[in-house]
Design a protein around this motif. Structure first.
Motif, short mmCIF file in Angstrom:
data_model
loop_
_atom_site.label_atom_id
_atom_site.label_comp_id
_atom_site.label_asym_id
_atom_site.label_seq_id
_atom_site.Cartn_x
_atom_site.Cartn_y
_atom_site.Cartn_z
N LEU A 19 -9.44 37.99 -92.50
CA LEU A 19 -9.47 37.05 -91.39
C LEU A 19 -8.07 36.70 -90.90
O LEU A 19 -7.83 36.64 -89.69
CB LEU A 19 -10.23 35.78 -91.81
N TYR A 20 -7.13 36.48 -91.80
CA TYR A 20 -5.77 36.15 -91.39
C TYR A 20 -5.13 37.30 -90.62
O TYR A 20 -4.42 37.10 -89.64
CB TYR A 20 -4.91 35.79 -92.60
N ARG A 21 -5.41 38.53 -91.07
CA ARG A 21 -4.85 39.70 -90.36
C ARG A 21 -5.39 39.77 -88.94
O ARG A 21 -4.65 40.04 -87.99
CB ARG A 21 -5.21 40.98 -91.14
N LEU A 22 -6.67 39.52 -88.78
CA LEU A 22 -7.27 39.56 -87.45
C LEU A 22 -6.74 38.44 -86.56
O LEU A 22 -6.52 38.64 -85.36
CB LEU A 22 -8.79 39.45 -87.57
N LEU A 23 -6.49 37.27 -87.14
CA LEU A 23 -6.01 36.14 -86.35
C LEU A 23 -4.56 36.27 -85.93
O LEU A 23 -4.12 35.60 -85.00
CB LEU A 23 -6.21 34.85 -87.14
N ALA A 213 -16.48 31.50 -88.29
CA ALA A 213 -15.21 31.03 -88.85
C ALA A 213 -14.03 31.68 -88.13
O ALA A 213 -13.01 31.04 -87.85
CB ALA A 213 -15.15 31.32 -90.35
N LEU A 214 -14.18 32.98 -87.84
CA LEU A 214 -13.14 33.69 -87.09
C LEU A 214 -12.96 33.10 -85.70
O LEU A 214 -11.83 32.85 -85.25
CB LEU A 214 -13.51 35.17 -86.97
N VAL A 215 -14.05 32.90 -85.00
CA VAL A 215 -13.99 32.39 -83.63
C VAL A 215 -13.39 30.98 -83.61
O VAL A 215 -12.55 30.66 -82.75
CB VAL A 215 -15.39 32.40 -82.98
N THR A 216 -13.80 30.13 -84.54
CA THR A 216 -13.28 28.77 -84.58
C THR A 216 -11.78 28.76 -84.86
O THR A 216 -11.02 28.00 -84.24
CB THR A 216 -14.02 27.94 -85.65
N ALA A 217 -11.34 29.60 -85.79
CA ALA A 217 -9.90 29.68 -86.08
C ALA A 217 -9.14 30.22 -84.87
O ALA A 217 -8.02 29.79 -84.58
CB ALA A 217 -9.67 30.58 -87.30
N TRP A 218 -9.73 31.18 -84.15
CA TRP A 218 -9.13 31.72 -82.93
C TRP A 218 -8.95 30.60 -81.90
O TRP A 218 -7.89 30.45 -81.28
CB TRP A 218 -10.00 32.82 -82.38
N PRO A 285 -17.43 35.60 -71.52
CA PRO A 285 -17.33 34.14 -71.40
C PRO A 285 -16.64 33.73 -70.11
O PRO A 285 -15.71 34.41 -69.65
CB PRO A 285 -16.48 33.75 -72.63
N PRO A 286 -17.07 32.62 -69.51
CA PRO A 286 -16.38 32.12 -68.31
C PRO A 286 -14.90 31.90 -68.58
O PRO A 286 -14.51 31.46 -69.67
CB PRO A 286 -17.10 30.81 -68.01
N GLU A 287 -14.07 32.17 -67.60
CA GLU A 287 -12.62 32.08 -67.79
C GLU A 287 -12.19 30.68 -68.21
O GLU A 287 -11.26 30.53 -69.01
CB GLU A 287 -11.90 32.48 -66.51
N GLN A 288 -12.88 29.65 -67.70
CA GLN A 288 -12.51 28.29 -68.08
C GLN A 288 -12.66 28.05 -69.57
O GLN A 288 -11.84 27.38 -70.20
CB GLN A 288 -13.36 27.28 -67.30
N LEU A 289 -13.72 28.61 -70.17
CA LEU A 289 -13.94 28.43 -71.60
C LEU A 289 -12.94 29.24 -72.43
O LEU A 289 -12.56 28.84 -73.52
CB LEU A 289 -15.37 28.82 -71.97
N VAL A 290 -12.53 30.37 -71.90
CA VAL A 290 -11.50 31.16 -72.58
C VAL A 290 -10.16 30.43 -72.54
O VAL A 290 -9.46 30.32 -73.54
CB VAL A 290 -11.37 32.56 -71.93
N ARG A 291 -9.85 29.90 -71.37
CA ARG A 291 -8.55 29.27 -71.17
C ARG A 291 -8.44 27.91 -71.87
O ARG A 291 -7.48 27.66 -72.59
CB ARG A 291 -8.30 29.10 -69.67
N GLU A 292 -9.42 27.05 -71.68
CA GLU A 292 -9.30 25.67 -72.17
C GLU A 292 -9.90 25.48 -73.56
O GLU A 292 -9.35 24.74 -74.37
CB GLU A 292 -9.94 24.71 -71.18
N ALA A 293 -11.04 26.12 -73.84
CA ALA A 293 -11.67 25.96 -75.16
C ALA A 293 -11.21 27.03 -76.14
O ALA A 293 -11.52 26.94 -77.33
CB ALA A 293 -13.19 26.00 -75.02
N GLY A 294 -10.51 28.06 -75.65
CA GLY A 294 -9.99 29.09 -76.55
C GLY A 294 -10.99 30.12 -76.99
O GLY A 294 -10.72 30.89 -77.93
N LEU A 295 -12.16 30.20 -76.35
CA LEU A 295 -13.11 31.25 -76.73
C LEU A 295 -12.46 32.61 -76.54
O LEU A 295 -11.77 32.85 -75.55
CB LEU A 295 -14.37 31.17 -75.87
N PRO A 296 -12.66 33.54 -77.48
CA PRO A 296 -12.12 34.88 -77.27
C PRO A 296 -12.85 35.57 -76.13
O PRO A 296 -14.04 35.37 -75.91
CB PRO A 296 -12.40 35.59 -78.61
N SER A 297 -12.11 36.37 -75.37
CA SER A 297 -12.74 37.18 -74.34
C SER A 297 -13.66 38.20 -75.00
O SER A 297 -13.66 38.34 -76.23
CB SER A 297 -11.67 37.91 -73.52
N ARG A 298 -14.41 38.91 -74.20
CA ARG A 298 -15.32 39.91 -74.78
C ARG A 298 -14.56 40.93 -75.60
O ARG A 298 -14.97 41.26 -76.74
CB ARG A 298 -16.12 40.61 -73.68
#
Length: 313
Positions: A19-23, A213-218, A285-298
């Motif tokens: 997980l750390y390597r991916l992050l 866990a990966l997505v939340t850490a991202w 994911p919508p760009e706003q959620l990627v930008r402000e909430a930090g969701l990873p893009s596809r």
């Protein structure tokens, strides 16, 4: 001294290194939604129940009376499900919800109005965190009943307490954006076999919770909203421990199962990974959620998932 050391679940070094390597790629990859022809996914429930059953002239199930999604997500498919002695139509929608541990019997919520995509996202995450509380308490009881080491039972109960804190933190973010967490509705739990418990743990824990866990850490690293980063920092550390618990349970119980049962649990885990990859691949994911909430893009989410696959398979 040795008794104190045994009170805590040992760290899973392989899981943490992976997980750390991916992050480490988080600050390097571009923080914007991947362009493409696919539609944007939206937040909210990914399944809803239709009222009544309609069929096409050829006898196949019709999705005509599937309800409109509260946030406009596109209907993708529907199917019949037998529950409580009756038949219902479960409608599936194109949404961003593809990670996390969902307990058996969890009913999809009817979401209220939200002022923004961010509010809807945080409200839905709060709902998932709240639903995890009884799931972990049930897991602790089942582990104890099956004679699991006390360290696993205690870790499951601690995880339930973690989820209470997570729920409050996400509710606060949701309220900040004008949204409220929907009510959690779970059918009463029924007794089940060790194999059934481990199959759920393989799917919801080893696959979806590890990816969660990966997505939340991202998100904790990349969210443009400082409040989101502050909230998700400690949550991401807890979620890593929850993933470690899932894998520790899998390792303990695999020795309690017959070879054929172990193989079925492994196949369920691999199938869950394939299903999750299909979900991630079909969503932008919508760009706003990627930008402000930090969701990873596809593309970022797929990279995380493919890096995690070595653990799952």
């Amino acid at each position: 001294m040795s008794h104190r050391k045994n009170e805590s679940l040992p760290k899973n070094r392989v899981l943490r290194r992976t997980l750390y390597r991916l992050l480490l790629a988080a600050p390097v990859l571009p923080l914007m939604a991947c362009p493409g022809s696919s539609e944007d996914c939206v937040s909210g429930p990914d399944t809803l129940t239709a009222e009544g059953i309609q069929r096409n002239p050829d006898g196949s199930l019709s999705c005509a009376n599937c309800p409109e999604h509260p946030h406009g997500a596109r209907l993708t498919t529907c199917g019949e499900s037998t529950s409580d002695g009756g038949v219902k139509v479960v409608c599936t929608y194109f949404t961003c919800n593809n990670d996390g541990r969902r307990p058996e019997g969890l009913q999809e919520p009817l979401l209220g109005e939200a002022d923004s995509l961010l509010g809807a996202l945080h409200a839905h995450v709060a709902w998932l965190e709240a639903a995890s509380v009884p799931a972990f308490l049930r897991l602790a009881d089942e582990l104890s009943a099956h004679g699991a080491p006390e360290v696993l039972v205690k870790a499951a109960r601690r995880s339930a307490a973690d989820e209470v804190r997570h729920t409050r933190a996400m509710q606060s973010l949701a309220r900040r954006h004008g949204a409220r967490m929907p009510e959690v509705d779970i059918h009463p739990f029924q007794p089940r076999s060790l194999e059934a418990m481990l199959t759920e743990n393989a799917i919801e824990g080893c696959v979806r919770e590890t990816f969660g866990a990966l997505v939340t850490a991202w998100q904790a690293r990349t969210a443009g909203d400082a409040e989101v980063r502050r909230a998700l920092g400690p949550i991401s550390r807890d979620e890593l421990r929850h993933a470690e618990l899932a894998w520790a349970i899998d390792a303990w119980a695999s020795e309690c199962l017959t070879p054929s049962k172990r193989d079925r649990v492994l196949q369920a885990r691999r199938e869950a990974l394939r299903t999750l990859e299909h979900e991630v691949r079909s969503q932008i994911p919508p760009e706003q959620l990627v930008r402000e909430a930090g969701l990873p893009s596809r593309e970022q989410a797929l990279s995380l998932l493919h890096g995690m696959a070595v653990l799952v398979a």
